[in-house]
Design a protein around this motif. Structure first.
Motif, PDB file in Angstrom:
ATOM      1  N   PRO A   1       0.829  -1.259  -0.068  1.00 16.30           N
ATOM      2  CA  PRO A   1       0.114  -0.026   0.065  1.00 16.30           C
ATOM      3  C   PRO A   1       0.773   1.307  -0.127  1.00 16.30           C
ATOM      4  O   PRO A   1       0.383   2.202  -0.395  1.00 16.30           O
ATOM      5  CB  PRO A   1      -0.920  -0.225   1.316  1.00 16.30           C
ATOM      6  N   LEU A   2       2.107   1.286   0.475  1.00 19.76           N
ATOM      7  CA  LEU A   2       3.016   2.320   0.406  1.00 19.76           C
ATOM      8  C   LEU A   2       3.801   2.373  -0.984  1.00 19.76           C
ATOM      9  O   LEU A   2       4.093   3.469  -1.242  1.00 19.76           O
ATOM     10  CB  LEU A   2       3.816   2.254   1.522  1.00 19.76           C
ATOM     11  N   THR A   3       4.209   1.269  -1.178  1.00 22.41           N
ATOM     12  CA  THR A   3       5.102   1.527  -2.497  1.00 22.41           C
ATOM     13  C   THR A   3       4.395   1.561  -3.763  1.00 22.41           C
ATOM     14  O   THR A   3       4.990   2.117  -4.954  1.00 22.41           O
ATOM     15  CB  THR A   3       5.881   0.105  -2.755  1.00 22.41           C
ATOM     16  N   LEU A   4       3.074   0.958  -3.859  1.00 21.07           N
ATOM     17  CA  LEU A   4       2.158   1.205  -4.949  1.00 21.07           C
ATOM     18  C   LEU A   4       1.862   2.536  -5.489  1.00 21.07           C
ATOM     19  O   LEU A   4       2.126   2.944  -6.612  1.00 21.07           O
ATOM     20  CB  LEU A   4       0.959   0.451  -4.965  1.00 21.07           C
TER      21      LEU A   4
ATOM     22  N   GLY B   1      -5.536   3.242  -9.051  1.00 21.35           N
ATOM     23  CA  GLY B   1      -6.606   2.443  -8.607  1.00 21.35           C
ATOM     24  C   GLY B   1      -6.539   1.153  -9.166  1.00 21.35           C
ATOM     25  O   GLY B   1      -6.568  -0.026  -8.633  1.00 21.35           O
ATOM     26  N   LEU B   2      -6.038   1.053 -10.423  1.00 17.28           N
ATOM     27  CA  LEU B   2      -5.896  -0.214 -11.224  1.00 17.28           C
ATOM     28  C   LEU B   2      -4.845  -1.115 -10.703  1.00 17.28           C
ATOM     29  O   LEU B   2      -4.958  -2.170 -10.700  1.00 17.28           O
ATOM     30  CB  LEU B   2      -5.899   0.055 -12.619  1.00 17.28           C
ATOM     31  N   LEU B   3      -3.567  -0.234 -10.375  1.00 17.95           N
ATOM     32  CA  LEU B   3      -2.581  -1.180  -9.584  1.00 17.95           C
ATOM     33  C   LEU B   3      -3.231  -1.990  -8.434  1.00 17.95           C
ATOM     34  O   LEU B   3      -2.786  -3.033  -7.918  1.00 17.95           O
ATOM     35  CB  LEU B   3      -1.409  -0.264  -9.279  1.00 17.95           C
ATOM     36  N   THR B   4      -3.750  -1.038  -7.502  1.00 22.21           N
ATOM     37  CA  THR B   4      -4.341  -1.657  -6.285  1.00 22.21           C
ATOM     38  C   THR B   4      -5.386  -2.781  -6.590  1.00 22.21           C
ATOM     39  O   THR B   4      -5.382  -3.556  -5.754  1.00 22.21           O
ATOM     40  CB  THR B   4      -5.055  -0.511  -5.354  1.00 22.21           C
ATOM     41  N   ALA B   5      -6.212  -2.509  -7.452  1.00 18.17           N
ATOM     42  CA  ALA B   5      -7.172  -3.543  -8.098  1.00 18.17           C
ATOM     43  C   ALA B   5      -6.540  -4.715  -8.516  1.00 18.17           C
ATOM     44  O   ALA B   5      -7.130  -5.754  -8.069  1.00 18.17           O
ATOM     45  CB  ALA B   5      -8.261  -2.891  -8.808  1.00 18.17           C
ATOM     46  N   ALA B   6      -5.515  -4.775  -9.160  1.00 17.59           N
ATOM     47  CA  ALA B   6      -4.838  -5.966  -9.693  1.00 17.59           C
ATOM     48  C   ALA B   6      -4.387  -6.593  -8.579  1.00 17.59           C
ATOM     49  O   ALA B   6      -4.415  -7.540  -8.616  1.00 17.59           O
ATOM     50  CB  ALA B   6      -3.705  -5.306 -10.576  1.00 17.59           C
ATOM     51  N   LEU B   7      -3.582  -5.975  -7.576  1.00 17.87           N
ATOM     52  CA  LEU B   7      -3.052  -6.736  -6.362  1.00 17.87           C
ATOM     53  C   LEU B   7      -4.373  -7.480  -5.780  1.00 17.87           C
ATOM     54  O   LEU B   7      -4.217  -8.648  -5.342  1.00 17.87           O
ATOM     55  CB  LEU B   7      -2.463  -5.635  -5.291  1.00 17.87           C
ATOM     56  N   ALA B   8      -5.309  -6.830  -5.577  1.00 20.70           N
ATOM     57  CA  ALA B   8      -6.409  -7.197  -4.891  1.00 20.70           C
ATOM     58  C   ALA B   8      -7.378  -8.432  -5.593  1.00 20.70           C
ATOM     59  O   ALA B   8      -7.837  -9.306  -5.009  1.00 20.70           O
ATOM     60  CB  ALA B   8      -7.665  -6.076  -4.715  1.00 20.70           C
ATOM     61  N   ALA B   9      -7.196  -8.244  -7.101  1.00 21.61           N
ATOM     62  CA  ALA B   9      -7.877  -9.357  -7.715  1.00 21.61           C
ATOM     63  C   ALA B   9      -7.075 -10.689  -7.323  1.00 21.61           C
ATOM     64  O   ALA B   9      -7.835 -11.826  -7.311  1.00 21.61           O
ATOM     65  CB  ALA B   9      -7.695  -9.114  -9.267  1.00 21.61           C
ATOM     66  N   GLY B  10      -5.870 -10.581  -7.219  1.00 19.37           N
ATOM     67  CA  GLY B  10      -5.060 -12.035  -6.915  1.00 19.37           C
ATOM     68  C   GLY B  10      -5.551 -12.349  -5.745  1.00 19.37           C
ATOM     69  O   GLY B  10      -5.408 -13.383  -5.217  1.00 19.37           O
TER      70      GLY B  10
ATOM     71  N   ALA C   1       3.413  -4.402 -14.772  1.00 20.46           N
ATOM     72  CA  ALA C   1       3.179  -4.359 -13.140  1.00 20.46           C
ATOM     73  C   ALA C   1       1.746  -4.864 -12.993  1.00 20.46           C
ATOM     74  O   ALA C   1       1.566  -5.493 -12.075  1.00 20.46           O
ATOM     75  CB  ALA C   1       3.230  -2.827 -12.724  1.00 20.46           C
ATOM     76  N   LEU C   2       0.749  -4.419 -13.820  1.00 22.03           N
ATOM     77  CA  LEU C   2      -0.778  -5.096 -13.461  1.00 22.03           C
ATOM     78  C   LEU C   2      -0.593  -6.375 -13.658  1.00 22.03           C
ATOM     79  O   LEU C   2      -1.273  -7.081 -12.735  1.00 22.03           O
ATOM     80  CB  LEU C   2      -1.643  -4.385 -14.686  1.00 22.03           C
ATOM     81  N   VAL C   3       0.232  -7.105 -14.525  1.00 21.18           N
ATOM     82  CA  VAL C   3       0.021  -8.609 -14.767  1.00 21.18           C
ATOM     83  C   VAL C   3       0.564  -9.180 -13.509  1.00 21.18           C
ATOM     84  O   VAL C   3       0.256 -10.172 -13.023  1.00 21.18           O
ATOM     85  CB  VAL C   3       0.689  -8.723 -16.167  1.00 21.18           C
ATOM     86  N   LEU C   4       1.770  -8.528 -13.120  1.00 18.74           N
ATOM     87  CA  LEU C   4       2.635  -9.366 -12.095  1.00 18.74           C
ATOM     88  C   LEU C   4       2.045  -8.958 -10.865  1.00 18.74           C
ATOM     89  O   LEU C   4       2.163  -9.875  -9.977  1.00 18.74           O
ATOM     90  CB  LEU C   4       4.026  -8.644 -11.954  1.00 18.74           C
ATOM     91  N   LEU C   5       1.324  -8.092 -10.468  1.00 20.02           N
ATOM     92  CA  LEU C   5       0.495  -7.719  -9.169  1.00 20.02           C
ATOM     93  C   LEU C   5      -0.541  -8.718  -8.937  1.00 20.02           C
ATOM     94  O   LEU C   5      -0.971  -8.988  -7.779  1.00 20.02           O
ATOM     95  CB  LEU C   5       0.021  -6.326  -9.102  1.00 20.02           C
TER      96      LEU C   5
END
Length: 424
Positions: free
Chosen positions: A248-251, A267-276, A319-323
């Motif tokens: 949450p701090l690095t993204l 928001g998309l970066l955080t959502a990608a992490l949350a999807a996983g 980044a989105l794919v990796l998250l």
């Protein structure tokens, strides 16, 4: 997979929802958690706007929010073992909603200053120090020990549904109407949890007998000293949480400083992490038994490696794919550790043991924030991911080696776990 098998798996994964009190709780938590994740994005974006993209200011807010968790959660666990958890959760959610309302009004009236955000973050941390251990130990009261792994995994699922919805909605709302609107919506969302808590039937809760004497923090720590299996898991969680679980701090820094994106892309970066993470939570609903030390360590290794690789992402799409797998590994590790601890301890000490787990998992965030702030200031925005992933991977490899050495005697430390106990 046949249709009958699919229906059986679905019924198995959702079996905790047959309990009325848990259905109420889950519904309220989805709304409230979505608002909380919207608030997190809005708060971080507001801090960056007010300070000219200062990673140090962002780290300070994070540290202030989680320092009370570090200092007060053990006392919160004592309260959870001594008093009505439903009442504690009601009060904590009302306090958090009030704080969100006040901050949102200051933002919408252009009266907000950085110190206001600092003060609100610290006050919210105090409320969380009471709410988190009560919430974690309340799950068992809702469904009983036999359904605890499933209910805990479902809790992770709705929490991560909120992690997908919240940041995505927040990014759009920030662009349309500003951060203040997002904060006001978060304040409203707390009413869903409060209403659900008050609508429950207390007679249907699986409550353990309350102690005749006041619950002491030292008793919970003494219990842990007799349980090396729990201590080993807590030690690994400490290393991974302190250095690796700072996404949450690095993204925000990755989105704004490295990729030069707007709020919607963050928001998309955080959502990608949350999807996983959501996928991991759904897989976790099938768990029935206490996870092994080896399983916990393996997923710590997977998470550390993926975080390290994510730090090298050349652009936003990569980044989105990796998250997505990074989010899966992070939550699967955290839930496996959670279940190993909850299903391995004495129910009479559950609130205090889970309070210590919370202190380690969330209370280490201020120290982790300082680590990330120093690393990114010196070595750049990507260094928080590089260093965190490498340290988490190293700690998990050490734990994996230890788990292999102790495999013949692992999981034999307690004569009766909550999973085999009867309803109080």
């Amino acid at each position: 997979m046949t249709r009958g098998t699919g229906r059986h798996l679905l019924a198995t994964s959702l079996r905790s929802l047959t309990v009325r009190n848990f259905r109420l709780y889950a519904g309220g938590q989805i709304a409230s958690a979505t608002g909380t994740w919207m608030m997190a994005v809005a708060q971080d974006w507001l801090v960056l706007e007010l300070t000219g993209d200062s990673g140090a200011a962002l780290a300070t807010v994070t540290a202030l929010q989680f320092t009370p968790v570090l200092l007060l959660t053990l006392y919160g666990g004592r309260l959870a073992d001594r008093y009505d958890k439903r009442a504690l959760l009601t009060g904590a959610n009302i306090a958090s909603g009030t704080l969100a309302l006040l901050l949102g009004l200051m933002v919408t009236t252009d009266a907000v200053r950085l110190w206001h955000i600092y003060a609100a973050a610290a006050a919210l941390g105090v409320a969380n120090a009471v709410e988190v251990p009560a919430r974690l130990s309340f799950i068992t009261e809702l469904v009983g020990p036999e359904l605890l792994p499933n209910a805990s995994a479902l809790s992770g699922a709705y929490f991560n549904i909120a992690r997908v919805l919240g940041p995505s909605l927040a990014g759009l709302l920030i662009q349309w109407s500003g951060t203040g609107t997002v904060m006001l919506l978060n304040a409203v969302s707390y009413t869903a949890t409060v209403a659900a808590l008050r609508a429950m039937r207390p007679a249907e809760l699986h409550r353990a007998p309350r102690p005749d004497t006041p619950a002491r923090v030292t008793e919970g720590l003494a219990h842990l000293r007799t349980r090396p299996d729990l201590l080993a898991t807590l030690a690994l969680v400490a290393a991974v949480a302190l250095f690796g679980l700072n996404l949450p701090l690095t993204l925000p820094l990755l989105a704004r400083v490295v990729f030069r994106t707007e709020a919607a892309s963050f928001g998309l970066l955080t959502a990608a992490l949350a999807a996983g993470s959501l996928l991991a939570a759904l897989v976790g609903t099938l768990r029935r038994d206490r996870p092994s030390a080896r399983l916990v360590a393996v997923w710590g290794c997977v998470f550390g490696a993926l975080e390290l690789i994510t730090g090298w992402a050349p652009d936003l799409p990569v980044a989105l794919v990796l998250l997505v797998p990074t989010g899966f590994a992070s939550l699967y590790f955290v839930q496996a550790a959670n279940h190993r601890i909850q299903l391995g301890g004495d129910p009479a000490h559950r609130g205090r043991v889970m309070a210590l787990y919370t202190v380690i998992l969330q209370g280490s965030t201020p120290l982790g924030a300082l680590f990330v702030g120093a690393a990114t200031h010196t070595l750049g925005a990507r260094s928080g991911l590089w260093a965190g992933g490498l340290i988490a991977l190293t700690a998990a490899l050490v734990a994996l080696a230890r788990a292999r050495e102790e495999a013949p005697v692992a999981d034999t430390g307690h004569p009766r776990t909550p999973a085999t106990g009867s309803r109080p």
